[in-house]
Motif scaffolding. Structure first.
Motif, PDB file in Angstrom:
ATOM      1  N   GLN B 101       0.826  -1.210   0.000  1.00  0.00           N
ATOM      2  CA  GLN B 101       0.000   0.000   0.000  1.00  0.00           C
ATOM      3  C   GLN B 101       0.857   1.257   0.000  1.00  0.00           C
ATOM      4  O   GLN B 101       0.504   2.252  -0.625  1.00  0.00           O
ATOM      5  CB  GLN B 101      -0.906   0.019   1.244  1.00  0.00           C
ATOM      6  CG  GLN B 101      -2.124  -0.859   1.155  1.00  0.00           C
ATOM      7  CD  GLN B 101      -3.084  -0.356   0.089  1.00  0.00           C
ATOM      8  OE1 GLN B 101      -3.141  -0.914  -0.998  1.00  0.00           O
ATOM      9  NE2 GLN B 101      -3.806   0.706   0.360  1.00  0.00           N
ATOM     10  N   LEU B 102       1.967   1.211   0.720  1.00  0.00           N
ATOM     11  CA  LEU B 102       2.803   2.411   0.765  1.00  0.00           C
ATOM     12  C   LEU B 102       3.435   2.650  -0.609  1.00  0.00           C
ATOM     13  O   LEU B 102       3.368   3.759  -1.151  1.00  0.00           O
ATOM     14  CB  LEU B 102       3.892   2.305   1.838  1.00  0.00           C
ATOM     15  CG  LEU B 102       4.646   3.637   1.967  1.00  0.00           C
ATOM     16  CD1 LEU B 102       3.851   4.647   2.781  1.00  0.00           C
ATOM     17  CD2 LEU B 102       6.040   3.470   2.540  1.00  0.00           C
ATOM     18  N   ILE B 103       4.026   1.594  -1.163  1.00  0.00           N
ATOM     19  CA  ILE B 103       4.673   1.727  -2.475  1.00  0.00           C
ATOM     20  C   ILE B 103       3.666   2.243  -3.508  1.00  0.00           C
ATOM     21  O   ILE B 103       3.936   3.171  -4.269  1.00  0.00           O
ATOM     22  CB  ILE B 103       5.257   0.358  -2.914  1.00  0.00           C
ATOM     23  CG1 ILE B 103       6.444  -0.011  -2.016  1.00  0.00           C
ATOM     24  CG2 ILE B 103       5.650   0.384  -4.389  1.00  0.00           C
ATOM     25  CD1 ILE B 103       6.893  -1.466  -2.143  1.00  0.00           C
ATOM     26  N   ILE B 104       2.489   1.650  -3.493  1.00  0.00           N
ATOM     27  CA  ILE B 104       1.472   2.000  -4.480  1.00  0.00           C
ATOM     28  C   ILE B 104       0.868   3.381  -4.219  1.00  0.00           C
ATOM     29  O   ILE B 104       0.710   4.186  -5.139  1.00  0.00           O
ATOM     30  CB  ILE B 104       0.364   0.915  -4.502  1.00  0.00           C
ATOM     31  CG1 ILE B 104       0.890  -0.353  -5.181  1.00  0.00           C
ATOM     32  CG2 ILE B 104      -0.896   1.418  -5.211  1.00  0.00           C
ATOM     33  CD1 ILE B 104      -0.057  -1.538  -5.124  1.00  0.00           C
ATOM     34  N   SER B 105       0.543   3.679  -2.979  1.00  0.00           N
ATOM     35  CA  SER B 105      -0.166   4.941  -2.736  1.00  0.00           C
ATOM     36  C   SER B 105       0.743   6.157  -2.943  1.00  0.00           C
ATOM     37  O   SER B 105       0.278   7.194  -3.395  1.00  0.00           O
ATOM     38  CB  SER B 105      -0.809   4.953  -1.346  1.00  0.00           C
ATOM     39  OG  SER B 105       0.167   4.878  -0.337  1.00  0.00           O
ATOM     40  N   PHE B 163       9.076  -5.263   2.565  1.00  0.00           N
ATOM     41  CA  PHE B 163       9.690  -4.337   1.602  1.00  0.00           C
ATOM     42  C   PHE B 163      10.777  -5.042   0.796  1.00  0.00           C
ATOM     43  O   PHE B 163      10.906  -4.810  -0.417  1.00  0.00           O
ATOM     44  CB  PHE B 163      10.258  -3.099   2.325  1.00  0.00           C
ATOM     45  CG  PHE B 163       9.205  -2.045   2.564  1.00  0.00           C
ATOM     46  CD1 PHE B 163       8.716  -1.278   1.513  1.00  0.00           C
ATOM     47  CD2 PHE B 163       8.684  -1.834   3.835  1.00  0.00           C
ATOM     48  CE1 PHE B 163       7.738  -0.316   1.719  1.00  0.00           C
ATOM     49  CE2 PHE B 163       7.702  -0.873   4.061  1.00  0.00           C
ATOM     50  CZ  PHE B 163       7.231  -0.116   2.993  1.00  0.00           C
ATOM     51  N   ASN B 164      11.544  -5.915   1.457  1.00  0.00           N
ATOM     52  CA  ASN B 164      12.581  -6.657   0.727  1.00  0.00           C
ATOM     53  C   ASN B 164      11.968  -7.470  -0.414  1.00  0.00           C
ATOM     54  O   ASN B 164      12.488  -7.508  -1.517  1.00  0.00           O
ATOM     55  CB  ASN B 164      13.322  -7.606   1.671  1.00  0.00           C
ATOM     56  CG  ASN B 164      14.135  -6.869   2.722  1.00  0.00           C
ATOM     57  OD1 ASN B 164      14.301  -5.643   2.641  1.00  0.00           O
ATOM     58  ND2 ASN B 164      14.626  -7.599   3.713  1.00  0.00           N
ATOM     59  N   ALA B 165      10.841  -8.115  -0.110  1.00  0.00           N
ATOM     60  CA  ALA B 165      10.206  -8.987  -1.101  1.00  0.00           C
ATOM     61  C   ALA B 165       9.576  -8.191  -2.240  1.00  0.00           C
ATOM     62  O   ALA B 165       9.520  -8.650  -3.381  1.00  0.00           O
ATOM     63  CB  ALA B 165       9.148  -9.851  -0.424  1.00  0.00           C
ATOM     64  N   LEU B 166       9.104  -6.988  -1.941  1.00  0.00           N
ATOM     65  CA  LEU B 166       8.358  -6.223  -2.945  1.00  0.00           C
ATOM     66  C   LEU B 166       9.248  -5.321  -3.802  1.00  0.00           C
ATOM     67  O   LEU B 166       8.815  -4.832  -4.843  1.00  0.00           O
ATOM     68  CB  LEU B 166       7.302  -5.356  -2.248  1.00  0.00           C
ATOM     69  CG  LEU B 166       6.105  -6.108  -1.667  1.00  0.00           C
ATOM     70  CD1 LEU B 166       5.348  -5.228  -0.677  1.00  0.00           C
ATOM     71  CD2 LEU B 166       5.178  -6.573  -2.790  1.00  0.00           C
ATOM     72  N   TRP B 167      10.464  -5.113  -3.346  1.00  0.00           N
ATOM     73  CA  TRP B 167      11.272  -4.069  -3.974  1.00  0.00           C
ATOM     74  C   TRP B 167      11.518  -4.294  -5.459  1.00  0.00           C
ATOM     75  O   TRP B 167      11.571  -3.364  -6.249  1.00  0.00           O
ATOM     76  CB  TRP B 167      12.609  -3.911  -3.220  1.00  0.00           C
ATOM     77  CG  TRP B 167      13.141  -2.526  -3.378  1.00  0.00           C
ATOM     78  CD1 TRP B 167      14.231  -2.142  -4.113  1.00  0.00           C
ATOM     79  CD2 TRP B 167      12.594  -1.323  -2.814  1.00  0.00           C
ATOM     80  NE1 TRP B 167      14.396  -0.780  -4.041  1.00  0.00           N
ATOM     81  CE2 TRP B 167      13.406  -0.256  -3.244  1.00  0.00           C
ATOM     82  CE3 TRP B 167      11.499  -1.050  -1.990  1.00  0.00           C
ATOM     83  CZ2 TRP B 167      13.150   1.078  -2.886  1.00  0.00           C
ATOM     84  CZ3 TRP B 167      11.256   0.271  -1.626  1.00  0.00           C
ATOM     85  CH2 TRP B 167      12.069   1.311  -2.079  1.00  0.00           C
ATOM     86  N   MET B 168      11.650  -5.565  -5.849  1.00  0.00           N
ATOM     87  CA  MET B 168      11.961  -5.845  -7.262  1.00  0.00           C
ATOM     88  C   MET B 168      10.796  -5.527  -8.211  1.00  0.00           C
ATOM     89  O   MET B 168      10.940  -5.618  -9.415  1.00  0.00           O
ATOM     90  CB  MET B 168      12.410  -7.289  -7.448  1.00  0.00           C
ATOM     91  CG  MET B 168      11.368  -8.328  -7.158  1.00  0.00           C
ATOM     92  SD  MET B 168      12.032  -9.957  -7.587  1.00  0.00           S
ATOM     93  CE  MET B 168      10.897 -11.027  -6.771  1.00  0.00           C
ATOM     94  N   MET B 220      15.284  -6.384 -11.281  1.00  0.00           N
ATOM     95  CA  MET B 220      13.973  -5.750 -11.234  1.00  0.00           C
ATOM     96  C   MET B 220      13.019  -6.449 -12.212  1.00  0.00           C
ATOM     97  O   MET B 220      13.399  -6.692 -13.361  1.00  0.00           O
ATOM     98  CB  MET B 220      14.090  -4.265 -11.595  1.00  0.00           C
ATOM     99  CG  MET B 220      14.678  -3.426 -10.478  1.00  0.00           C
ATOM    100  SD  MET B 220      13.491  -3.205  -9.127  1.00  0.00           S
ATOM    101  CE  MET B 220      14.521  -2.350  -7.918  1.00  0.00           C
ATOM    102  N   GLN B 221      11.825  -6.747 -11.747  1.00  0.00           N
ATOM    103  CA  GLN B 221      10.833  -7.414 -12.593  1.00  0.00           C
ATOM    104  C   GLN B 221      10.230  -6.440 -13.606  1.00  0.00           C
ATOM    105  O   GLN B 221      10.134  -5.236 -13.357  1.00  0.00           O
ATOM    106  CB  GLN B 221       9.702  -7.974 -11.736  1.00  0.00           C
ATOM    107  CG  GLN B 221      10.126  -9.063 -10.772  1.00  0.00           C
ATOM    108  CD  GLN B 221      10.484 -10.362 -11.481  1.00  0.00           C
ATOM    109  OE1 GLN B 221      10.171 -10.573 -12.643  1.00  0.00           O
ATOM    110  NE2 GLN B 221      11.183 -11.238 -10.764  1.00  0.00           N
TER     111      GLN B 221
END
Lengths: 308, 252
Positions: B101-105, B163-168, B220-221
């Motif tokens: 939510q933080l990354i997206i918002s 955050f580690n898992a989502l960063w890519m 990065m994906q």
């Protein structure tokens, strides 16, 4: 003032139709009766989020999805202010949830039935919320102030819920053969459990005596059930649904419908824990409550640290 | 790609992000750590579904072959969806949802701030309404990052791992393709390079305050701009589209 004097003063207020407020003195039995009833009501709103929530991700249109999401939010909101009303009686939310988990507190039996198809979302809105409204309208005049005021707001939202449920059923009855079958099937499964929502016949209702004296309850189970049947039968006819009761007849004399006997064996069995979803509903609530423990702990630790 | 095709594709990108995000958030119903949070998450789901409906309706109008918002939501396959990958990832635990939510918002906050200046008045209309909602989503995510980041050892660890898992999946948010290039020239689409700079800066500030380290990843994906998704999207669509697919003649 001694206990008898308090009780007398309390009953005088009740007899004058005055609301009892949180700071008023009240008999312990009245307080406990209310905690039992209001918490059961709150838990019902919350557990009811499960069968409906089960369909949000599969709702068949964006409009239907939004309406369902909004409706379930309303239910959660009702749960919140009912918990708050209950807390004014000197019990915490944590204790209330604990009572739910240990089985000391109940929730509406209706949510122990599964929502199997999309038509069940229609049936729940129309029949279950429809039955709930009949009961809640009469509770707007209940003697405990916070509960009565909560009910006024809840009733407004519930009538919207009932309309959305009816709209789903009406649309399906105007649709394809498969949709009509789905709607009738939902009707068949939800009709009788909806009638059971009003509780046992007046002659078998264990908690009614005091509840009437204290004006917590204003109308009897059978009176409310009759009201529900009379308004619902016509609604079903309009859209072409059949009520699954061969003995349903208009009774000219009483100006209401006579209906077949409710299966009280089933009622007792499900209330005592052996319905299709009792275990599932409770396991779900316990599981996610336990999984959220670390979040609640973190929030509490953070709040404590920041209040220093 | 014609301008019309570019706009259609651009609207699908915006609409699909909202649709998929709304779907994922709605999965929290009856599963949140407490009742107030249950309502907050599903309320944000509702915001997103509303936004998806507006963009998909407009996309259907632009396409001009009679497809409705529901047709576009319920009758496209996996390869025709253009939401960013991070949106479709499963909800995970509460920390994972909050990190997402933080990354997206924060991304959407700057994206929609820019979109309110678009030369396309329908887009500006939807963007202005959405921005109000997104500001709340950002506030909600930021507050929770503080609580979890600085709450307990466990909550901090869970948030860091999320955050580690989502960063890519973060860099993909700022990729620009053909449709962007065509529309940026006309002032309809926005320049994501600007958004990227602002996003990096704000995320760094929030994470620092929440005592979360900015992850370092070596890969990065990418893919969603070409309709290449994770395996998760197919399952999401199978569930979401089931009734429309099973009863193609029915209206609901």
């Amino acid at each position: 003032m001694n206990a008898t004097a308090i009780d007398n003063l309390f009953q005088q207020k009740i007899d004058l139709d005055l609301n009892i407020e949180p700071k008023d003195q009240m008999p312990e039995k009245y307080r406990l009766h209310l905690i039992r009833q209001i918490s059961q009501h709150a838990h019902s709103e919350v557990i009811g989020m499960q069968p409906e929530g089960n369909w949000i991700t599969r709702a068949p249109s964006l409009r239907a999805k939004q309406i369902l999401l909004a409706k379930i939010q309303d239910e959660g909101g009702h749960g919140l202010y009912l918990y708050s009303a209950c807390e004014t009686l000197g019990i915490s939310r944590e204790e209330l949830i604990d009572q739910l988990h240990t089985g000391k507190a109940k929730y509406s039996n209706i949510f122990n039935y599964p929502a199997l198809t999309w038509a069940d979302i229609g049936a729940i809105g129309w029949l279950v919320d429809g039955a709930a409204i009949v009961n809640q309208v009469s509770l707007q005049r209940t003697s405990y102030g916070p509960y009565a005021r909560g009910m006024v707001r809840i009733c407004k939202e519930e009538s919207f819920h009932q309309r959305q449920g009816y709209e789903i059923m009406a649309n399906m009855m105007k649709g394809t053969e498969a949709q009509r079958e789905m709607a009738q099937d939902a009707m068949n499964r939800w009709w009788w459990p909806s009638l059971m929502m009003f509780g046992p016949h007046d002659s078998d209702s264990p908690h009614s005596g005091d509840a009437f004296t204290w004006k917590i309850k204003r109308k009897s189970n059978d009176e409310l059930r009759q009201k529900f049947i009379d308004k619902t039968v016509q609604q079903a006819e309009v859209i072409g649904l059949t009520i699954p009761d061969d003995e349903l007849r208009w009774n000219e004399e009483k100006q209401g419908y006579d209906h077949g006997e409710i299966n009280w064996e089933e009622f007792k069995r499900v209330i005592n824990g052996n319905g299709p979803c009792n275990k599932q509903r409770m396991d779900h609530h316990k599981k996610y409550h336990a999984e959220g423990a670390w979040v609640r702990e973190a929030a509490a630790a953070y709040a404590k640290e920041n209040s220093k | 790609m014609t301008k019309k095709e570019a706009l259609f594709n651009y609207l699908l990108q915006l609409g699909d992000n909202a649709l998929i995000q709304g779907h994922r958030l709605s999965e929290w119903c009856s599963k949140a750590p407490f009742l107030e949070e249950d309502l907050a998450l599903t309320n944000m789901a509702l915001d997103n579904i509303g936004r998806a409906q507006s963009f998909l309706k407009y996309a259907g109008d632009i396409e001009g072959i009679g497809r409705t918002d529901d047709d576009l939501a319920y009758k496209r396959g996996e390869r025709q969806f253009y939401n960013h990958l991070i949106y479709e990832l499963p909800i995970g635990d509460f920390a994972y949802t909050i990190a997402k939510q933080l990354i997206i918002s924060v991304f959407e906050y700057f994206q929609y701030t820019e979109l309110t200046q678009s030369k396309d008045s329908t887009i500006t209309g939807i963007a202005s309404k959405s921005l109000k909602e997104i500001k709340y989503h950002k506030l909600h995510a930021t507050d929770w990052c503080m609580r979890l980041g600085k709450g307990t050892v466990e909550s901090h660890q869970r948030l860091q791992e999320a955050f580690n898992a989502l960063w890519m999946y973060t860099v993909e948010l700022f990729e620009m393709y053909e449709s962007d290039a065509i529309l940026v020239k006309d002032g309809i689409a926005i320049d994501l390079n600007i958004v990227k700079m602002k996003w990096k800066e704000m995320i760094a500030t929030i994470l620092k305050e929440a005592t979360i380290d900015i992850p370092t990843v070596d890969y990065m994906q990418t893919g969603s701009r070409r309709g290449i998704h994770t395996e998760h999207l197919g399952h999401l669509l199978a569930e979401m589209q089931y009734l429309q697919r099973a009863y193609p003649d029915a209206t609901w």
